[in-house]
Design an enzyme around this catalytic site. Structure first.
Site, PDB file in Angstrom:
ATOM      1  CE  LYS A  47       1.298  -5.344  -2.554  1.00  0.00           C
ATOM      2  NZ  LYS A  47       2.153  -4.482  -3.068  1.00  0.00           N
ATOM      3  CB  THR A  51      -3.414   3.450  -6.183  1.00  0.00           C
ATOM      4  OG1 THR A  51      -4.419   3.181  -6.822  1.00  0.00           O
ATOM      5  CG2 THR A  51      -3.882   2.786  -4.481  1.00  0.00           C
ATOM      6  N   GLY A  83       0.257  -5.892 -10.029  1.00  0.00           N
ATOM      7  CA  GLY A  83       0.716  -6.924 -10.791  1.00  0.00           C
ATOM      8  C   GLY A  83       1.626  -7.770  -9.313  1.00  0.00           C
ATOM      9  CG  HIS A  84       0.194  -9.153  -6.119  1.00  0.00           C
ATOM     10  ND1 HIS A  84      -1.245  -9.211  -5.114  1.00  0.00           N
ATOM     11  CD2 HIS A  84       0.212  -7.490  -6.031  1.00  0.00           C
ATOM     12  CE1 HIS A  84      -1.203  -7.513  -4.791  1.00  0.00           C
ATOM     13  NE2 HIS A  84      -0.497  -6.879  -5.459  1.00  0.00           N
ATOM     14  CG  ASP A 118       5.348  -2.558  -8.030  1.00  0.00           C
ATOM     15  OD1 ASP A 118       4.442  -3.325  -8.593  1.00  0.00           O
ATOM     16  OD2 ASP A 118       5.859  -1.030  -7.950  1.00  0.00           O
ATOM     17  CD  GLN A 175      -2.882  -0.815  -5.352  1.00  0.00           C
ATOM     18  OE1 GLN A 175      -3.406  -0.851  -5.184  1.00  0.00           O
ATOM     19  NE2 GLN A 175      -2.333  -1.212  -6.687  1.00  0.00           N
TER      20      GLN A 175
HETATM   21  P1  IMP Z   1      -3.835   4.152 -10.912  1.00  0.00           P
HETATM   22  O1  IMP Z   1      -4.098   3.106  -9.191  1.00  0.00           O
HETATM   23  O2  IMP Z   1      -3.788   3.423 -11.644  1.00  0.00           O
HETATM   24  O3  IMP Z   1      -4.702   5.027 -10.725  1.00  0.00           O
HETATM   25  O4  IMP Z   1      -2.463   4.689 -10.393  1.00  0.00           O
HETATM   26  C1  IMP Z   1      -1.768   5.391  -9.386  1.00  0.00           C
HETATM   27  C2  IMP Z   1      -0.492   5.787  -8.914  1.00  0.00           C
HETATM   28  O5  IMP Z   1      -0.459   4.480  -7.917  1.00  0.00           O
HETATM   29  C3  IMP Z   1       0.442   5.712 -10.082  1.00  0.00           C
HETATM   30  O6  IMP Z   1       1.429   6.455  -9.673  1.00  0.00           O
HETATM   31  C4  IMP Z   1       0.693   4.259 -10.244  1.00  0.00           C
HETATM   32  O7  IMP Z   1       2.205   4.109 -11.162  1.00  0.00           O
HETATM   33  C5  IMP Z   1       0.551   3.866  -8.608  1.00  0.00           C
HETATM   34  N1  IMP Z   1       0.281   2.314  -8.496  1.00  0.00           N
HETATM   35  C6  IMP Z   1      -1.003   2.031  -9.088  1.00  0.00           C
HETATM   36  N2  IMP Z   1      -1.019   0.041  -8.818  1.00  0.00           N
HETATM   37  C7  IMP Z   1       0.525   0.124  -8.367  1.00  0.00           C
HETATM   38  C8  IMP Z   1       1.409  -1.668  -8.331  1.00  0.00           C
HETATM   39  O8  IMP Z   1       0.658  -2.544  -7.700  1.00  0.00           O
HETATM   40  N3  IMP Z   1       1.983  -1.223  -7.728  1.00  0.00           N
HETATM   41  C9  IMP Z   1       3.123  -0.291  -7.920  1.00  0.00           C
HETATM   42  N4  IMP Z   1       3.103   1.292  -8.338  1.00  0.00           N
HETATM   43  C10 IMP Z   1       0.911   0.992  -8.216  1.00  0.00           C
END
Ligand code: IMP
Length: 425
Positions: free
Chosen positions: A16, A240, A40-41, A13, A225
């Site tokens: 990017k 992640t 979420g871009h 977040d 991420q």
């Molecule tokens: P997952 O990627 O859904 O498995 O989540 C694992 C961790 O990564 C969690 O803390 C999520 O909140 C974080 N996370 C996954 N995608 C994003 C992103 O696009 N932005 C910020 N945090 C993310």
């Protein structure tokens, strides 16, 4: 011609998408290389907001090619929904997007198991995932039981694979989580609907990208991420399940490393994080709430309030090191305009000793050492010339550049594409 890389230098977040959008103008092909619909871009063009989850944001330009690389996990239903909503906005996604034949399919059981695991985990074991099935799908990839997009060219053998994996998953859903079993035909139909619409756009993207580079095309690799969420270099297990860092960009796109030129790390002028995990500079009091409100810090995928804190130099230096970052883009600097002074964590102390790196263990016990910078107390939103920034704001940016140790390539002073300063400091 080169490939440039945009990588998150914090916990995701960082803004990017805005940097990718600005850089896409001088690029021919934009490639997503890891993650899935957990990202979420957000891009704002002339006041209109677009949020992308799987499709590279470069699709906004009508003359760019977008690629979903082999490192991405694709939820077929989600993908079709995103394409449909972009089509409605007038973007012809299908004629300008290629999908890697080696990208893995993320199927309903991945999402159900992700949600069930998170739901049943004890407080200390919760990761705070987006529940989009990401970790479970990557686990299957590494278990060698996953189904790849290109597998769908051969229906008979893919049906056999789906049958085998579904037997296992249904057992898990029923026995471990007390959930209903899924039906083979429903999942097959979902996969095949996607394939039927997209079969003509499924290619060997590594071959395609390297050939295009040799022909002189410019490529931008778009990370999702960030470094703090990297499965190897992040705050494991609160990460992640992919590698957003530079190594992951090469693996997830199949672009040869010798093409890589600029590695731009994106960082907010402060920090946010969603989900669980250590965060040394987090503001847990009303100061955190103030920053959240000023920055509008709510997740664009899940809507969750983001945890907020001050800029952390050790995290940034870690990102510089593991990514080979050679440029920094600083975003949301305008959010700090209201502060009298701005604290920055310039180092760490762990168990009474000064630490000069971002530790793999014990981050939750680290005490940040702060230095205060004077604020500028004036609205800078939209300024696009560095010299027009207030002196204290210029000094803050110059100080961060010195502390982090890489040139500042871009500064974002507001949400819109035009609210941008390009420079090399
Ligand atoms: P997952 O990627 O859904 O498995 O989540 C694992 C961790 O990564 C969690 O803390 C999520 O909140 C974080 N996370 C996954 N995608 C994003 C992103 O696009 N932005 C910020 N945090 C993310």
């Amino acid at each position: 011609m080169p490939a440039n890389l945009v990588v998150g230098a914090q916990w995701g977040d960082e803004g990017k998408a805005k940097v990718i959008d600005v850089m896409s103008k001088d690029t021919d092909i934009i490639v997503r290389y890891q993650g899935g619909a957990n990202a979420g871009h957000t891009v704002v063009v002339k006041g209109k907001k677009y949020i992308f989850h799987l499709i590279p944001s470069g699709i906004i330009y009508d003359n760019k090619i977008c690629v979903i690389g082999n490192g991405v996990v694709i939820d077929p239903t989600y993908f079709l929904e995103e394409v449909a909503s972009l089509d409605k906005e007038g973007f012809d996604v299908a004629s300008r997007t290629y999908i890697s034949d080696s990208a893995h399919l993320l199927l309903p059981f991945h999402k159900m198991i992700d949600a069930a695991r998170e739901g049943s985990a004890s407080k200390s074991q919760k990761i705070g995932t987006t529940k989009r099935g990401i970790g479970i799908c990557y686990a299957d990839k590494m278990m060698r039981t996953g189904i790849r997009v290109g597998d769908l060219h051969s229906q008979a053998s893919t049906k056999e694979k789906l049958n085998a994996i579904l037997n296992e998953k249904n057992h898990e859903l029923k026995v471990l989580y007390g959930l209903e079993e899924l039906k083979f035909q429903d999942i097959w139909d979902e996969m095949y609907t996607f394939y039927d619409k997209w079969k003509h756009r499924i290619i060997n993207t590594s071959y395609y990208l390297n050939e295009e580079l040799k022909e002189g095309k410019r490529i931008l690799l778009e990370g999702a991420q960030g470094t703090g969420l990297d499965a190897d270099f992040g705050t494991y297990p609160f990460v992640t399940s992919s590698n957003p860092t530079t190594g992951g960009a090469l693996i997830g796109s199949g672009v040869g490393y010798h093409f890589l030129e600029k590695v731009i790390g994106i960082s907010k002028a402060y920090i946010t994080r969603v989900g669980e995990g250590p965060f040394p500079t987090e503001l847990l009091d009303e100061e955190g709430e103030r920053l959240r409100k000023l920055g509008g810090e709510y997740g664009s995928t899940t809507g969750r309030p983001r945890r907020c804190g001050w800029f952390d130099v050790e995290l940034l230096k870690h990102a510089v090191r593991v990514n080979g970052m050679n440029a920094l883009a600083l975003t949301k600097i305008d959010v700090l305009s209201d502060y009298d002074t701005i604290p920055v964590a310039v180092g760490y102390e762990l168990d009474g000793k000064r630490l000069d790196y971002f530790p793999s263990q014990g981050l939750e016990r680290v005490k940040p050492i702060y230095k205060e910078f004077p604020g500028w107390k004036s609205d800078i939103c939209g300024i696009n010339d560095f010299k027009k920034l207030p002196k204290n704001c210029q000094d803050y940016i110059t100080a961060l550049r010195g502390l982090v140790g890489v040139p500042v390539h871009m500064i974002s002073t507001g949400p819109d594409r035009d609210h941008t300063i390009i420079l090399s400091m």
